[in-house]
Design a protein around this motif. Sequence first.
Motif, short mmCIF file in Angstrom:
data_model
loop_
_atom_site.label_atom_id
_atom_site.label_comp_id
_atom_site.label_asym_id
_atom_site.label_seq_id
_atom_site.Cartn_x
_atom_site.Cartn_y
_atom_site.Cartn_z
N LYS A 138 43.06 39.69 35.73
CA LYS A 138 42.68 39.86 34.32
C LYS A 138 41.18 39.67 34.11
CE LYS A 138 47.02 38.48 32.08
NZ LYS A 138 47.65 37.47 31.19
N SER A 139 40.55 38.87 34.98
CA SER A 139 39.12 38.61 34.81
C SER A 139 38.30 39.87 34.98
CB SER A 139 38.66 37.54 35.80
OG SER A 139 38.80 38.00 37.14
N LEU A 140 38.87 40.91 35.63
CA LEU A 140 38.14 42.17 35.80
C LEU A 140 37.89 42.84 34.45
CD1 LEU A 140 39.88 43.61 38.99
CD2 LEU A 140 37.74 42.33 38.84
N ASN A 141 38.72 42.53 33.44
CA ASN A 141 38.49 43.09 32.11
C ASN A 141 37.16 42.61 31.52
OD1 ASN A 141 40.93 44.51 32.02
ND2 ASN A 141 42.04 42.67 31.35
N ASP A 142 36.74 41.40 31.94
CA ASP A 142 35.47 40.87 31.43
C ASP A 142 34.28 41.50 32.14
OD1 ASP A 142 36.88 39.15 29.74
OD2 ASP A 142 37.03 37.63 31.31
N THR A 143 34.43 41.77 33.43
CA THR A 143 33.31 42.31 34.20
C THR A 143 33.26 43.83 34.18
OG1 THR A 143 34.65 42.33 36.24
CG2 THR A 143 33.39 40.32 35.76
N SER A 144 34.40 44.44 33.86
CA SER A 144 34.50 45.91 33.82
C SER A 144 34.16 46.56 35.15
CB SER A 144 33.58 46.48 32.72
OG SER A 144 33.95 45.97 31.46
N ALA A 145 34.29 45.82 36.23
CA ALA A 145 34.03 46.36 37.57
C ALA A 145 34.61 45.40 38.61
CB ALA A 145 32.54 46.54 37.81
N THR A 146 34.96 45.94 39.75
CA THR A 146 35.35 45.09 40.87
C THR A 146 34.09 44.69 41.62
OG1 THR A 146 35.68 47.03 42.26
CG2 THR A 146 37.60 46.18 41.09
N TYR A 147 34.26 43.91 42.66
CA TYR A 147 33.08 43.44 43.39
C TYR A 147 33.45 43.26 44.87
CZ TYR A 147 35.54 38.99 42.92
OH TYR A 147 36.50 38.01 42.95
N VAL A 148 32.43 43.33 45.71
CA VAL A 148 32.62 43.03 47.13
C VAL A 148 32.62 41.51 47.26
CG1 VAL A 148 31.67 43.23 49.45
CG2 VAL A 148 31.47 45.15 47.84
N PRO A 149 33.72 40.90 47.77
CA PRO A 149 33.80 39.44 47.77
C PRO A 149 32.81 38.80 48.75
CG PRO A 149 35.66 40.40 48.95
CD PRO A 149 34.94 41.53 48.30
N VAL A 150 32.29 37.65 48.33
CA VAL A 150 31.43 36.82 49.16
C VAL A 150 31.95 35.39 49.06
CG1 VAL A 150 29.10 35.92 49.52
CG2 VAL A 150 29.42 38.30 48.80
N ASN A 151 32.20 34.76 50.18
CA ASN A 151 32.63 33.38 50.15
C ASN A 151 31.42 32.50 49.80
OD1 ASN A 151 35.24 34.03 50.96
ND2 ASN A 151 34.69 33.94 53.13
N PRO A 152 31.47 31.76 48.69
CA PRO A 152 30.29 31.02 48.24
C PRO A 152 29.85 29.96 49.25
CG PRO A 152 32.24 30.37 47.00
CD PRO A 152 32.62 31.58 47.80
N ALA A 153 28.52 29.97 49.53
CA ALA A 153 27.89 28.94 50.39
C ALA A 153 28.46 28.90 51.79
CB ALA A 153 28.01 27.57 49.73
N TRP A 154 29.08 29.99 52.23
CA TRP A 154 29.75 29.90 53.53
C TRP A 154 28.77 29.71 54.68
CZ3 TRP A 154 34.57 28.76 52.90
CH2 TRP A 154 35.41 28.68 54.01
N ASP A 155 27.52 30.11 54.48
CA ASP A 155 26.54 29.84 55.54
C ASP A 155 26.37 28.34 55.74
OD1 ASP A 155 25.42 29.61 53.01
OD2 ASP A 155 23.44 30.31 53.63
N HIS A 156 26.36 27.59 54.65
CA HIS A 156 26.23 26.13 54.78
C HIS A 156 27.56 25.48 55.16
CE1 HIS A 156 22.38 26.67 52.50
NE2 HIS A 156 22.02 25.86 53.46
#
Length: 518
Positions: A138-156
């Motif tokens: 449902k959150s896609l209704n707010d962004t009006s687009a999908t996204y390529v996922p990135v795991n946050p801070a995964w480098d650290h």
Amino acid sequence: MSWQPEVDELKRLEGLARKMGGEENVAKHHSRGKYTVRERIDKLLDGGTFHETGALAGKASYDEDGKVKDFRPANFILGTGRIRGRKVVVGADDFTVRGGASDGSIRGKQAYSELMAHELQLPVVRLVDGTGGGGSVKSLNDTSATYVPVNPAWDHVVKNMGRVPVVAAAMGSVAGLGAARVAASHFSIMIEETSQMFVAGPQVVKYGRGYELTKEELGGVQVHRSSGAIDNIVRTEEEAFEQIKMFLSYLPSNVWELPPYQETQDRTDRKEEDLLSIIPRNRRRPYKIRNILEKVLDQNSVFEMGKYYGAGTVTGFARLNGYPVGFLASDPYVLGGGLTAESSEKIERFVDLCQTFHLPIVNFVDQPGMVIGLDEEKKGTIRKGVRAISAIYQASVPMIEIILRKVFGVGGAGMINGHGLHKRYAWPSGDWGSLPIEGGIQVAYRRELEASDDPDQLLKELNDSMEEIRSPFRTAESFGIEEIIDPRETRPLLCEWVEDAYQILPQLLGPSSHTMRP
């Protein structure tokens, strides 16, 4: 003119943040027998030591005058505090706000906790309670687009595995990125009847794979007790906090420090009489390896990890004369203590953990070798066994081998780097070779046994003739084993060895040549 009005507003907003998801959601959370995120932090840390960062992060609504009229805090709380006097970073999910999902989060907070641990070189504790991933579709209704996922801070997240102790506890149902945050740790915990962990929850599995399971059936403790995805299972949240404290007590704050010494009342010259008869003369009879650990290592210092995964090998931390050590031990009650695919993975990961944080390793060996058979061949046991052996050979931390009984084959030979000066002592019960004599005779004398009129008698005679040859004293005559000792001398010798080991360790401090993976 003072800034008191702004300070008053600051205090008001901090008060709103401490309400978390509101009275109704907090009550619902308590009704499930769970502590709130702030209660958890208070129970984990030394009293009054928590310093929160980012308390005002969240989503606010404003009145006509531009003042905050309502505030929903982010569902992730972070900060520093102390555990038994030592500073740590804590990052914890608040399930009372949007069930811990990302659509109730301020993503930068989670990343900041990993960055803080990395830059301040402090242990990090993750109390995970939610998905922590992409949230509802449902959150896609707010962004009006999908996204390529990135795991946050995964480098650290990855870097921290080679720098500071990382502990993660599944405090409820954790899925997706939440489950990954639990797994990406040096030590992980689940709680009976409270925790479940899965790549995706029951509803996603239902539509993606076509079968229905409850949360417990899909990812409860009965699934993960022996899956290898989790280290330890506890009964209560309080027990989880205690295990986190225990685990950290053996490790330094970072790879540039020595493991912490603790005073002990246990005598270095303690010699347990029971050790003289604890190994049965009948080589086929098992014995309880944990009894030996308790009689040799500092009293009440044994902390076992991963008891049910790869159960033929016991791993954990303990102390010798107050100094932290890691230990490996074969459990003859489980497939004779032989190396399986699972126990090989367990050894590899644990040795890498000790190497990362510079803990000397004591290896109590009764190793008949890699477990044989079709099932083990299908699991690729030979490759996983070789990886475990390679981890042992790559380790530069001091290591000592106490040979309790069997040392056979590639698996037995790989329990210590035999090409270095790593010390070893053998008990009189030692029994070794390329393969056990009992089975070896059957193979070597197969034709003679098949041709014999009385193969059973011939086999007995061959076994009897080999008994003297297999004596460990014959091996000692050719310096094939450096020392055979009275089992009762094991603790005094180990306490002397650990003093020498800790003289060497300062030369090894710093990051390992290969960063540990989960």
